[in-house]
Design a protein around this motif. Structure first.
Motif, PDB file in Angstrom:
ATOM      1  N   VAL A  48      -3.072  -0.962 -14.255  1.00  0.00           N
ATOM      2  CA  VAL A  48      -2.401  -0.932 -12.950  1.00  0.00           C
ATOM      3  C   VAL A  48      -3.338  -1.526 -11.911  1.00  0.00           C
ATOM      4  CG1 VAL A  48      -1.385   0.541 -11.171  1.00  0.00           C
ATOM      5  CG2 VAL A  48      -1.091   1.125 -13.594  1.00  0.00           C
ATOM      6  N   ARG A  49      -2.881  -2.540 -11.198  1.00  0.00           N
ATOM      7  CA  ARG A  49      -3.689  -3.116 -10.124  1.00  0.00           C
ATOM      8  C   ARG A  49      -3.425  -2.353  -8.833  1.00  0.00           C
ATOM      9  NH1 ARG A  49      -5.472  -9.183  -9.327  1.00  0.00           N
ATOM     10  NH2 ARG A  49      -6.773  -8.343 -10.998  1.00  0.00           N
ATOM     11  N   TYR A  50      -4.514  -1.882  -8.245  1.00  0.00           N
ATOM     12  CA  TYR A  50      -4.456  -1.089  -7.010  1.00  0.00           C
ATOM     13  C   TYR A  50      -5.226  -1.821  -5.923  1.00  0.00           C
ATOM     14  CZ  TYR A  50      -6.427   2.310  -3.731  1.00  0.00           C
ATOM     15  OH  TYR A  50      -6.856   2.950  -2.600  1.00  0.00           O
ATOM     16  N   SER A  51      -4.636  -1.920  -4.744  1.00  0.00           N
ATOM     17  CA  SER A  51      -5.318  -2.543  -3.612  1.00  0.00           C
ATOM     18  C   SER A  51      -5.149  -1.671  -2.381  1.00  0.00           C
ATOM     19  CB  SER A  51      -4.752  -3.940  -3.304  1.00  0.00           C
ATOM     20  OG  SER A  51      -4.946  -4.820  -4.390  1.00  0.00           O
ATOM     21  N   SER A  52      -6.227  -1.498  -1.654  1.00  0.00           N
ATOM     22  CA  SER A  52      -6.193  -0.812  -0.364  1.00  0.00           C
ATOM     23  C   SER A  52      -6.480  -1.840   0.711  1.00  0.00           C
ATOM     24  CB  SER A  52      -7.233   0.313  -0.310  1.00  0.00           C
ATOM     25  OG  SER A  52      -7.342   0.821   1.000  1.00  0.00           O
ATOM     26  N   GLU A  53      -5.484  -2.137   1.535  1.00  0.00           N
ATOM     27  CA  GLU A  53      -5.668  -3.149   2.569  1.00  0.00           C
ATOM     28  C   GLU A  53      -6.627  -2.679   3.655  1.00  0.00           C
ATOM     29  OE1 GLU A  53      -1.657  -4.056   3.768  1.00  0.00           O
ATOM     30  OE2 GLU A  53      -1.526  -5.658   2.268  1.00  0.00           O
ATOM     31  N   SER A  54      -6.592  -1.390   3.970  1.00  0.00           N
ATOM     32  CA  SER A  54      -7.444  -0.875   5.040  1.00  0.00           C
ATOM     33  C   SER A  54      -8.917  -0.914   4.656  1.00  0.00           C
ATOM     34  CB  SER A  54      -7.038   0.558   5.402  1.00  0.00           C
ATOM     35  OG  SER A  54      -7.130   1.407   4.278  1.00  0.00           O
TER      36      SER A  54
END
Length: 218
Positions: A181-187
């Motif tokens: 699962v690819r997870y990204s946090s923009e903040s």
């Protein structure tokens, strides 16, 4: 809540001295969990409850550090409103930096910063990735990039802030018995490929934690 019970432990990838442990009870469309995090600087204990579709209903967290104690009760009601109750004792400084106050800032609450948020996200805790993963079915199927708003809880301050995150998944690997699962946090300008088991529980979270032990009880 009745369901399958998973007892899981992780060691910090960023900090090998940190050990995360959780007991997770998984039902058909929700989960409850109890957990701890132990590092050289502070100890955290927490409990998590979700309602249908793995939507957060309550997170309780306590942090015990050298010279300070903080507690947070974070709740989401049936109308999607987030509220918090928080206390703090002792010094408000950690590693020579002033800690933010625990809980939801009154300005964020007034501005509706958490509108649309279904989940909490406790810093350093692999368990709070499980809810969006299960909601999407990303532990079993390929999933296109999907955006979520989270109520993100910082450690050790227990300050709560809005976090916009993206989840997607490649097809489940039957032979290997896991999904990516690819997870990204923009903040936080951060992206990682999480390896998760068929229950949607993190096996490996690069730069954060890797699983060292698991036990299942039906």
């Amino acid at each position: 809540m009745r369901g399958a019970v998973r007892q899981v432990e992780w060691v910090g990838d960023d900090d090998p001295e940190r050990v995360e442990a959780a007991t997770i009870t998984l039902a058909a469309d929700r989960l409850d969990a109890l957990g701890t995090s132990r590092s050289t600087d502070y100890v955290t204990s927490w409990s998590l409850e979700t309602g249908p579709d793995w939507v957060t209903s309550r997170l309780d967290v306590a942090v015990f550090g050298r010279g300070f104690t903080r507690r947070l009760a974070l709740a989401r009601d049936a109308h999607g409103r987030w509220t918090s109750e928080a206390t703090q004792e002792g010094v408000g400084v950690y590693h020579d930096e002033e800690l933010a106050d625990p809980g939801i800032d009154a300005r964020d609450a007034a501005d509706g910063a958490f509108d649309g948020a279904l989940d909490c996200d406790l810093a350093l805790c692999p368990v709070t990735n499980t809810m969006p993963i299960l909601r999407l079915g990303a532990n079993r199927h390929e999933v296109a990039e999907t955006r979520f708003v989270m109520a993100w809880v910082a450690l050790p301050s227990l300050a709560v802030s809005r976090s916009e995150q993206l989840y997607s998944a490649t097809p489940y690997d039957e032979e290997a018995g896991h999904a990516v699962v690819r997870y990204s946090s923009e903040s936080r300008d951060f992206t990682a490929d999480l390896t998760v088991d068929p229950d949607g529980i993190v096996i490996d979270y690069p730069q954060l934690a890797r699983r060292i032990r698991t036990r299942a009880r039906p």
